[in-house]
Scaffold this motif. Structure first.
Motif, PDB file in Angstrom:
ATOM      1  N   ASN A 230     113.559  23.379  17.174  1.00 36.24           N
ATOM      2  CA  ASN A 230     112.936  23.511  15.885  1.00 36.24           C
ATOM      3  C   ASN A 230     113.665  24.143  14.837  1.00 36.24           C
ATOM      4  N   LEU A 231     114.280  25.166  15.126  1.00 32.83           N
ATOM      5  CA  LEU A 231     114.827  26.066  14.137  1.00 32.83           C
ATOM      6  C   LEU A 231     116.443  26.063  13.902  1.00 32.83           C
ATOM      7  N   LEU A 232     117.153  25.792  14.731  1.00 34.96           N
ATOM      8  CA  LEU A 232     118.712  25.837  14.325  1.00 34.96           C
ATOM      9  C   LEU A 232     119.191  24.124  14.255  1.00 34.96           C
ATOM     10  N   LEU A 233     118.817  23.489  15.281  1.00 33.47           N
ATOM     11  CA  LEU A 233     119.176  22.127  15.111  1.00 33.47           C
ATOM     12  C   LEU A 233     118.059  20.987  14.995  1.00 33.47           C
ATOM     13  N   PRO A 234     117.314  21.231  13.854  1.00 29.21           N
ATOM     14  CA  PRO A 234     115.948  20.541  13.709  1.00 29.21           C
ATOM     15  C   PRO A 234     115.889  19.025  13.618  1.00 29.21           C
ATOM     16  N   TYR A 235     117.464  18.341  13.347  1.00 30.89           N
ATOM     17  CA  TYR A 235     117.494  17.041  13.215  1.00 30.89           C
ATOM     18  C   TYR A 235     117.439  16.426  14.410  1.00 30.89           C
ATOM     19  N   GLU A 236     117.379  15.199  14.377  1.00 30.35           N
ATOM     20  CA  GLU A 236     117.061  14.364  15.713  1.00 30.35           C
ATOM     21  C   GLU A 236     118.575  13.989  16.290  1.00 30.35           C
ATOM     22  N   ARG A 237     118.653  14.861  17.376  1.00 33.16           N
ATOM     23  CA  ARG A 237     120.281  14.610  18.109  1.00 33.16           C
ATOM     24  C   ARG A 237     120.378  13.538  18.879  1.00 33.16           C
ATOM     25  N   GLU A 238     121.379  12.721  18.788  1.00 37.56           N
ATOM     26  CA  GLU A 238     121.809  11.603  19.819  1.00 37.56           C
ATOM     27  C   GLU A 238     122.517  12.370  21.078  1.00 37.56           C
ATOM     28  N   ARG A 239     122.165  11.958  22.127  1.00 35.80           N
ATOM     29  CA  ARG A 239     122.661  12.426  23.371  1.00 35.80           C
ATOM     30  C   ARG A 239     123.202  11.480  24.422  1.00 35.80           C
TER      31      ARG A 239
END
Ligand SMILES: C[S@@+](CC[C@H](N)C(=O)[O-])C[C@H]1O[C@@H](n2cnc3c(N)ncnc32)[C@H](O)[C@@H]1O
Length: 424
Positions: A230-239
């Motif tokens: 929520n706070l640090l990597l708020p973007y939609e990450r690809e996994r």
């Protein structure tokens, strides 16, 4: 404030002095860490993956200004006693980056003989223990959680809607299951906190009820992995298929002990979690490189890096970690979550892959540099040692995503050893 005053008083009265026994051993030394938590009373209790406790302890030390000696640390958790929850703010919580969950611990109560009690008796003991807790402390813990989570005025006007998350640990096995813990704790709290409503959906207070051996831990959840998502990597990450959790990635980066103006690499980065997190945690101080062989994973890592606010300090490269396209002595820090050889690669391939990687790290690292490796292929990681002339190494067992893993740290010596038998 009245709540805090009440807390401070109770904490003081529950503190017991250590006494020496006839054998000269302190009573304190005989207690398990959990029992010491129970004696210390309330505070902040954070859970980590096994093996990463030392990083969580450092974070608590730095965030709360608590001397390390006052922290209680055991397999999977670290605890710091607090007189007040006032120091638990959103800013403080955002610094606890290696932790899985953080709780404002209201109490840890020792219930003698809990593991041996028949089920009904044990559940009644849990109910009584919950009912005897301090309501003012629950209110203070709830306020801390709402502060940390940034709960809106509108939401707090709904009042406390709580849900109990329960877990049982320890040997010998209790006569009750994890699920059984919920009802007695609910009954105990229901009388104690008449304004709080137990709900199954949409709670705004998450209560932890954990039983470990003969100790019941009760607290309010402050935050969790959401600090990262929520706070640090708020973007939609690809996994990729086997991504590492950001909290573990952060702990690995920390264990490599980066210094400002250094180069940090992950030679087998998958979707780039470790360098992405390192670029964030050491914002503007490190230049991070995600290297990966598989073109699809490289694309994912690149898209993640582009979405990161730290993209200026993050490069993504397609390479083969067995032949790094880097000069000798240019990498200061490395951290890598290796293929375990199950979902990714094979144990047979790992045998040579790990040896080749360690050779490349030895070649490309600066003197005084360090590389932190993690793998669930215990045999291969534990047997691949760097040359003793140029490196030292340390390793320990840990857990990641429920799997046993080994963490190995390779330190490049400041000065190579001259004697011939150093390679042994
Ligand atoms: C366990 S995964 C890493 C996952 C990563 N930590 C993440 O969060 O996405 C291991 C990665 O090593 C990569 N790999 C395997 N052999 C490699 C090699 N020789 N060079 C570079 N990467 C390699 C695999 O493609 C895989 O993406």
């Amino acid at each position: 404030m009245a709540a805090m005053a009440a807390m401070a008083t109770t904490t003081t009265t529950t503190t017991t002095k250590t006494t020496a026994t006839a054998s000269g051993q302190n009573e304190d030394e005989k207690l398990t860490t959990a029992a010491r938590v129970a004696r210390a009373g309330r505070g902040v209790y954070v859970t980590t993956q096994f093996g990463f406790e030392r990083v969580a302890a450092e974070e608590l030390e730095a965030t709360l200004g608590k001397p390390r000696a006052e922290l209680l640390e055991d397999k999977g958790f670290v605890f710091a006693a607090l007189d007040s929850f006032d120091c638990l703010t959103q800013e403080a919580a955002s610094k606890l980056r290696s932790v899985e969950n953080a709780y404002a611990l209201v109490t840890a109560v020792r219930i003698a003989g809990l593991a041996q009690m028949p089920k009904e008796e044990a559940l009644d003991a849990l109910r009584r223990a919950a009912a005897e807790t301090d309501p003012a402390c629950w209110e203070a813990a709830k306020e801390a959680a709402w502060r940390v989570r940034g709960v809106s005025v509108k939401e707090s006007a709904r009042g406390a809607k709580f849900r109990i998350f329960r877990k049982r640990f320890g040997k010998p096995k209790h006569q009750f299951t994890s699920t059984d813990i919920g009802l007695p704790v609910f009954k105990g709290l229901d009388l104690l906190l008449p304004d709080w409503e137990g709900v199954l959906e949409d709670p705004n207070v998450s209560i932890m009820a954990r039983v470990s051996d003969d100790i019941l831990f009760l607290g309010v959840k402050l935050t969790d992995e959401l600090v990262w998502s929520n706070l640090l990597l708020p973007y939609e990450r690809e996994r990729v298929l086997t991504p590492l959790r950001p909290s573990a990635a952060h702990a690995m980066a920390v264990l490599s002990r980066p210094q400002p103006a250094e180069i940090f690499i992950d030679p087998m980065a998958g979707c780039g979690t470790i360098p992405e997190v390192a670029a964030h945690s050491y914002a503007g101080q490190l230049f991070c490189i995600s290297g990966e062989k598989d073109p699809l994973s490289v694309q994912k890592a690149r898209r993640n890096a582009d979405a990161s606010p730290m993209h200026a300090y993050l490069d993504v490269v397609q390479w083969d970690a067995r032949r790094l396209p880097l000069r000798e002595g240019v990498v200061h820090r490395a951290a890598c979550d290796l293929p375990f050889g199950k979902k990714c690669g094979s144990r047979k391939q790992n045998k040579t892959l790990y040896v080749d990687l360690v050779k490349e790290l030895d070649r490309t690292m600066v003197r005084g540099g360090a590389a932190v490796l993690l793998s669930g292929d215990l045999r291969n990681i534990e047997s691949c040692n760097p040359p003793g002339k140029t490196c030292t190494s340390e390793q320990w067992r840990a857990q990641c995503g429920g799997l046993d893993v080994t963490i190995k740290i390779i330190h490049k010596r400041e000065t190579p050893v001259v004697c011939d038998d150093a390679d042994s």
